[in-house]
Design a protein around this motif. Structure first.
Motif, PDB file in Angstrom:
ATOM      1  N   UNK A 144       0.744  -1.496  -0.058  1.00  0.00           N
ATOM      2  CA  UNK A 144       0.081  -0.125   0.152  1.00  0.00           C
ATOM      3  C   UNK A 144       0.933   1.091  -0.020  1.00  0.00           C
ATOM      4  N   UNK A 145       1.845   1.279   0.678  1.00  0.00           N
ATOM      5  CA  UNK A 145       2.833   2.475   0.938  1.00  0.00           C
ATOM      6  C   UNK A 145       3.497   2.723  -0.766  1.00  0.00           C
ATOM      7  N   UNK A 146       3.902   1.543  -1.115  1.00  0.00           N
ATOM      8  CA  UNK A 146       4.629   1.595  -2.511  1.00  0.00           C
ATOM      9  C   UNK A 146       3.635   1.969  -3.717  1.00  0.00           C
ATOM     10  N   UNK A 147       2.187   1.547  -3.634  1.00  0.00           N
ATOM     11  CA  UNK A 147       1.409   2.081  -4.645  1.00  0.00           C
ATOM     12  C   UNK A 147       0.488   3.285  -4.264  1.00  0.00           C
ATOM     13  N   UNK A 148       0.950   3.953  -3.234  1.00  0.00           N
ATOM     14  CA  UNK A 148       0.144   5.099  -2.795  1.00  0.00           C
ATOM     15  C   UNK A 148       0.877   6.362  -3.687  1.00  0.00           C
ATOM     16  N   UNK A 149       0.247   7.467  -3.563  1.00  0.00           N
ATOM     17  CA  UNK A 149       0.339   8.503  -4.366  1.00  0.00           C
ATOM     18  C   UNK A 149       1.883   9.176  -4.199  1.00  0.00           C
ATOM     19  N   UNK A 150       2.406   8.738  -2.876  1.00  0.00           N
ATOM     20  CA  UNK A 150       3.882   9.256  -2.582  1.00  0.00           C
ATOM     21  C   UNK A 150       4.743   8.171  -2.272  1.00  0.00           C
ATOM     22  N   UNK A 151       4.912   7.054  -3.002  1.00  0.00           N
ATOM     23  CA  UNK A 151       5.481   6.022  -2.870  1.00  0.00           C
ATOM     24  C   UNK A 151       7.052   6.252  -2.115  1.00  0.00           C
ATOM     25  N   UNK A 152       7.218   5.760  -1.038  1.00  0.00           N
ATOM     26  CA  UNK A 152       8.903   5.935  -0.611  1.00  0.00           C
ATOM     27  C   UNK A 152       9.730   4.865  -1.428  1.00  0.00           C
ATOM     28  N   UNK A 153      11.074   5.417  -1.560  1.00  0.00           N
ATOM     29  CA  UNK A 153      11.832   4.520  -2.286  1.00  0.00           C
ATOM     30  C   UNK A 153      12.594   3.331  -1.778  1.00  0.00           C
ATOM     31  N   UNK A 154      12.649   2.391  -2.198  1.00  0.00           N
ATOM     32  CA  UNK A 154      13.512   1.166  -1.945  1.00  0.00           C
ATOM     33  C   UNK A 154      12.702  -0.089  -2.258  1.00  0.00           C
ATOM     34  N   UNK A 155      13.655  -1.327  -2.084  1.00  0.00           N
ATOM     35  CA  UNK A 155      13.009  -2.427  -2.635  1.00  0.00           C
ATOM     36  C   UNK A 155      13.631  -3.474  -1.339  1.00  0.00           C
ATOM     37  N   UNK A 156      12.938  -4.545  -1.231  1.00  0.00           N
ATOM     38  CA  UNK A 156      13.372  -5.735  -0.445  1.00  0.00           C
ATOM     39  C   UNK A 156      14.595  -6.483  -1.356  1.00  0.00           C
ATOM     40  N   UNK A 157      15.548  -7.134  -0.419  1.00  0.00           N
ATOM     41  CA  UNK A 157      16.599  -7.917  -1.441  1.00  0.00           C
ATOM     42  C   UNK A 157      17.195  -8.919  -0.924  1.00  0.00           C
ATOM     43  N   UNK A 158      16.953  -9.012   0.709  1.00  0.00           N
ATOM     44  CA  UNK A 158      17.829 -10.198   1.281  1.00  0.00           C
ATOM     45  C   UNK A 158      17.614 -11.537   0.714  1.00  0.00           C
TER      46      UNK A 158
END
Ligand code: DOR
Ligand code: ZN
Length: 367
Positions: free
Chosen positions: A248-262
């Protein structure tokens, strides 16, 4: 079965304290073990940020209770905490300085704010820079002027890797890391990765809006990606920059930057090995030997990772342990699966199940 040493990820956003709906010390370290990573270095841009003795205590108290793999915690450089963090150096992974825009409040715009940190932070503990393009060049000048090592986080651009190469040739004390998303994804335009049509399909199937492609540094152009691959010998470490945010944060109007990767770094790199773009000794060098040396990390006795090099499978967020619930590599077909992880003599992960309990992880900066 391939046996690797315990892998080290020097760049992980654990999100605790403050944003445990995204991740916490339990879920981040479970994801690490599932990914074949036995030691993580945690970034300081939490809420509150880790920037003095009491916030360091706060993060380490949560880690002590909840971490399943070994760890150390970075301190964040602020506008007026150079003396305080220098005093805490022996308890921390190192000092992180945000010279460019990031998630959180730790950005240092003015170069006069960098000076006291370069003057005071002990030279035998690392300074890590989030610095992109020309601010990276400024960071290299600081390393030269103050004659101290710096480690450049997540390089992504042709101009960065070529400048680091030139700096190394001239004896400037610089090391650097690259993240899988900057090796396997491009932007814009969204183009398939160079080595596997199936993976290209995966990129298109990632779905979601532009928010799911937002990351700092941004995904770069194919020429940048190609230049990183062509200059792997300049790159000291592979690091995830595991930066979980919820869908929901990534698909919001103001998405925060960052990817999971571990949980995706090792299968992605092993797939590149299967396609002769990389070798196993290079993975060991950049995920074990070099980070240990750069960050002065101790041995983890009786610690190893067993990998089935020939197992092919599809990356699916539903199978991952990270709390954030998505991955930019959804649907990618990879070759190479982590089967078993042994950490300090104890079976810590086996076939999809994390067996090490919260609290098993050790702070590697404790005496
Ligand atoms: O994409 C990013 N995410 N870049 C950063 O610098 C911070 C990180 C985060 O903490 O989400
Ligand atoms: Zn980061």
């Amino acid at each position: 079965m391939l046996k690797l040493p315990g892998l080290i990820d020097p760049h992980v956003h654990v999100r605790e304290p403050g944003q445990t709906h995204k991740e916490d010390w339990d879920s981040a370290t479970a994801a690490a073990l599932a990914g074949g990573i036995t030691m993580i270095l945690a970034m300081p841009n939490t809420r509150p940020p880790i920037f003095d003795a009491s916030t360091l205590d706060l993060a380490l108290a949560a880690a002590k209770l909840k971490a399943r793999c070994d760890y150390a915690q970075f301190l964040g450089a602020g506008p007026d905490n150079a003396e305080a963090v220098a005093k805490l150096a022996s308890r921390a992974a190192g000092l992180k300085m945000y010279l460019d825009s990031t998630f959180g409040e730790l950005r240092l715009d003015d170069m006069t704010l960098w000076m006291p940190h370069f003057e005071q932070y002990p030279k035998d503990f690392p300074i890590v820079l989030h610095s992109e393009a020309r601010s990276m060049a400024a960071g290299l000048l600081f390393a030269a002027i103050y004659d101290r090592p710096v480690h450049i986080a997540h390089i992504s651009l042709k101009e960065e890797v070529l400048l680091i190469k030139a700096a190394k040739e001239r004896g400037i004390k610089v090391t650097c890391e690259v993240c899988p998303h900057h090796l396997f994804l491009t932007m814009p335009p969204p183009s398939p990765p160079p080595f596997s049509p199936k993976m290209g399909e995966g990129v298109r199937r990632t779905g979601g809006g532009w928010g799911r492609k937002e990351v700092r540094p941004r995904l770069a152009a194919q020429e940048d990606v190609d230049t990183l691959w062509a200059n792997l010998d300049v790159i000291d470490c592979f690091a995830t920059d595991h930066a979980p945010h919820t869908l929901p944060e990534k698909d919001s109007e103001n998405p925060p930057p960052g990817f999971p990767g571990l949980e995706t770094i090792l299968p992605l790199l092993l797939t590149a090995v299967s396609e002769s773009r990389l070798t196993i000794p290079t993975i060991i060098e950049k995920m074990h030997i070099n980070p240990k040396h750069i960050f002065h990390l101790p041995d983890q006795p009786e610690t190893w990772v067993e990998v089935d090099e020939n197992a092919s499978y599809e990356i699916r967020a539903a199978d991952l342990h990270s709390r954030c619930g998505w991955t930019p590599f959804e649907g990618w077909q990879v070759k190479g699966r982590v089967r078993r992880v042994v950490l300090r003599g104890k079976e810590a992960y086996k076939d999809g199940e994390v067996l090490a309990k919260p609290g098993f992880g050790k702070n590697v900066r404790d005496d």
